[in-house]
Scaffold this active site. Structure first.
Site, short mmCIF file in Angstrom:
data_model
loop_
_atom_site.label_atom_id
_atom_site.label_comp_id
_atom_site.label_asym_id
_atom_site.label_seq_id
_atom_site.Cartn_x
_atom_site.Cartn_y
_atom_site.Cartn_z
N ASP A 1 -19.24 4.61 61.50
CA ASP A 1 -18.60 5.46 61.25
C ASP A 1 -16.85 5.63 61.33
OD1 ASP A 1 -19.10 8.87 60.13
OD2 ASP A 1 -18.11 9.16 62.07
N GLU B 1 -26.04 -12.17 70.05
CA GLU B 1 -27.35 -12.25 70.64
C GLU B 1 -28.37 -12.41 70.70
OE1 GLU B 1 -25.99 -9.85 74.05
OE2 GLU B 1 -24.31 -10.65 74.16
C1 GLC Z 1 -17.63 10.32 58.75
C2 GLC Z 1 -18.68 10.31 57.95
C3 GLC Z 1 -18.67 12.19 57.57
C4 GLC Z 1 -18.59 13.22 59.29
C5 GLC Z 1 -16.64 11.88 59.33
C6 GLC Z 1 -16.88 12.77 60.81
O1 GLC Z 1 -16.52 9.52 57.57
O2 GLC Z 1 -19.33 9.86 57.24
O3 GLC Z 1 -19.83 12.52 56.42
O4 GLC Z 1 -18.46 14.40 58.64
O5 GLC Z 1 -17.33 10.87 60.01
O6 GLC Z 1 -17.92 11.82 62.02
#
Ligand code: GLC
Ligand code: CA
Length: 569
Positions: A229, A280
């Site tokens: 993310d 790993e």
């Molecule tokens: C990313 C995720 C989204 C979330 C954001 C903050 O973009 O896909 O859904 O709100 O990160 O974590």
């Protein structure tokens, strides 16, 4: 139409890098990965929120669909302020979704069906309920605990102005002031997203060490990799300078090219470190970057040989349904990723954007994560959106590289535009006082069986977001085995894609089509899409070719508007 390969004067055909095709070997280069949004997929215990046992029960349906892997959006303990992207404990399962045993069962069942499992890792920020952040607040300014996050004193004589001018992706300032234990106003902390999502300080070795352990925890449990993310945001420019965005902005909180919080060079050493950890382990584990970075050659830095394996191709997702634009983005993608030896990925929908069955028929500007609602301009015509979505998917699934599908697109689900205001839950909606609808419209629980409660999402009828009245008509059981249904189109395309090895193939453009036509050959499959509205006739030899797949009903020799065919010439 002639193949470009015969025309020395035109640009060279796009090439994907050489790669092994043995099963299990760099499987991700050509994989079709299906995104599960846990709270909206399938709800086994009937509380209105999808869960891990619900997923496990539906794995056979995904095997039947023909996907190679699933990616689960976060299921870790979380106050759910941002639907789980606010993690309070990285190595457990939120009771809302089940237990670690349930996760193990899911992984086992998926693997038994030859489906790999990728989970979501949210390293840019934690929840404000995370122990690390509670300890940081308690420990006070200057403490090592505070150094896990980005705390700063405010500006101005009383420190009551934010440390800089950055804005949250969800709207409003990216800083929130804390209150000291004695009630006095304290330091500020940075949150690129909601105020409940404080950003970690990735310059701090302690943070890096924690995440090494987190990666290993899940790799040891047998997951096949991570979708990372906000993989473009983890390191901020030294000194946290003010941001002066270029006009126009970008898709993820403004101008990605110059923002001092996006795409800083320092992120790459983190991924090199993680790459080493993954190697790993056996079994070709994978990292996929959610990095809203432009242009494509810059994004390709995330997938250099010693960094991540894949990055979402958001430029492709953002491309309008237009032959010339599509050809350009495919060319640029294959060139940019190919230059670093990585496969391109392709994606049309996810849990952050307007579903492509609606987006492709919008007549207003694409609002991306800001969403659409009843009062948005340029409302999409439903039939046109679905028709284009089917054509766009048929085009995408014939491209070499990896492809990402978002749950429900195989049913042709549209964005749910008419959600009542009081049902909306996206922090974007709250942080902008309802000015931006946010992303709830693509997150409505899936319909499985038309005649069951909540269209088969569970057996109680509960649903965390209300399903529209026509959801049952779109249910999987109404489409399964039904000729011409969107579900059958997806299944058929995925079978053909695997059978003809399109994911590991090479693309050769075909020239000479009418305006609005995009055509290419991948192995023994010829793909022709008509992005225009009118019917076009297919020249020989295509007119008489064997039809493998059609996104819409076709007559021999012609291609109707907004449709895609796969032919064997
Ligand atoms: C990313 C995720 C989204 C979330 C954001 C903050 O973009 O896909 O859904 O709100 O990160 O974590
Ligand atoms: Ca549940």
């Amino acid at each position: 139409m002639t193949t470009e390969a015969h025309e020395a004067s035109t640009t060279t055909p796009a090439q994907t890098p050489a790669h092994p095709t043995a099963p299990g070997s760099e499987w991700w280069r050509s994989a079709v990965i299906y995104q599960i949004y846990p709270r909206s997929f399938a709800d086994a215990n009937g509380d209105g929120i999808g869960d891990l046992p619900g997923m496990t029960a539906r794995i056979p349906a995904l095997a039947d669909l023909g996907v190679d892997a699933i990616w689960l959006s976060p299921f870790m303990p979380s106050p759910q302020k941002d639907a789980g992207y606010d993690v309070a404990d990285y190595t457990d399962v939120d009771p809302l979704f089940g237990t670690l045993d349930d996760l193990d069962d899911l992984v086992t069942s998926a693997h038994r069906h030859h489906i790999r499992v990728i989970i979501d890792l949210v390293p840019n920020h934690t929840s404000d309920r995370h122990r690390w952040f509670r300890e940081a607040l308690a420990a006070g300014a200057g403490s090592p605990e505070r150094a896990r996050y980005i705390f700063r004193d405010g500006r101005g004589p009383n420190g009551d102005e934010a440390p800089n001018n950055w804005e949250s992706v969800f709207g409003g300032p990216a800083w929130t002031r804390t209150t000291d234990p004695d009630g006095a106003p304290g330091q500020w902390y940075l949150h690129l997203f909601d105020s409940s999502q404080p950003d970690l300080d990735w310059r701090n070795p302690w943070v890096r060490e924690q995440f090494r352990g987190i990666l290993r925890f899940w790799l040891d449990r047998g997951v096949d990799g991570f979708r990372v993310d906000v993989a473009h945001g983890m390191v901020k420019a030294e000194g946290l300078p003010d941001h002066h965005p270029a006009p126009g902005g970008g898709s993820m909180g403004g101008d990605e090219a110059t923002a001092p919080f996006w795409a800083q060079d320092g992120v790459h050493e983190i991924y090199r470190d993680w790459h080493g950890i993954l190697t790993e382990y056996d079994g070709d584990r994978v990292l996929c970057a959610e990095a809203w970075v432009t242009p494509l050659p810059r994004l390709a830095r995330w997938v250099r040989p010693d960094e991540m394996q894949q990055a979402f191709n958001f430029e492709y997702l953002e491309t309008p349904w237009d032959a010339a634009a599509l050809r350009r983005v495919v060319d640029e993608s294959l060139a940019a990723f190919g230059a670093v030896g990585a496969p391109s990925t392709w994606v049309l929908s996810n849990h952050d954007v307007v579903r492509h069955a609606s987006r492709l028929a919008l007549t207003a500007e694409n609002p991306q994560g800001h969403g659409i609602g009843p009062l948005s301009p340029g409302q999409p015509v439903r039939e046109l959106g679905l028709r284009r979505a089917r054509a766009a998917t048929a085009l995408m699934l014939a491209l070499p590289g990896g492809a990402y599908l978002y749950q429900g697109e195989e049913l042709g689900l549209p964005e749910v535009i008419e959600l009542p205001d009081d049902a909306r839950q996206d922090p974007t909606w709250f942080r902008t006082g309802g000015e931006r609808y946010g992303r709830d419209g693509c997150r409505v629980p899936l319909p499985w069986e038309a005649d069951s409660p909540a269209a088969g999402f569970n057996d109680t009828g509960a649903s965390w977001l209300p399903q529209p009245a026509d959801w049952p008509e779109l249910a999987r059981d109404r489409q399964d085995g039904v000729d011409g249904s969107t579900l059958e189109l997806y299944k058929h395309a995925l079978r053909l894609r695997a059978g003809h090895r399109l994911g590991t193939g090479d693309l050769v453009w075909l020239e000479g089509g009418a305006e609005g036509i995009i055509a290419f050959r991948n192995g023994d499959v010829t793909v022709i899409a008509n992005t225009g509205e009118g019917t076009v006739s297919l020249p020989e030899p295509f007119a008489g070719a064997e039809l493998l797949l059609a996104s819409a009903p076709v007559e021999p020799g012609v291609l109707p508007g907004d449709s895609t065919v796969w032919l064997r010439v």
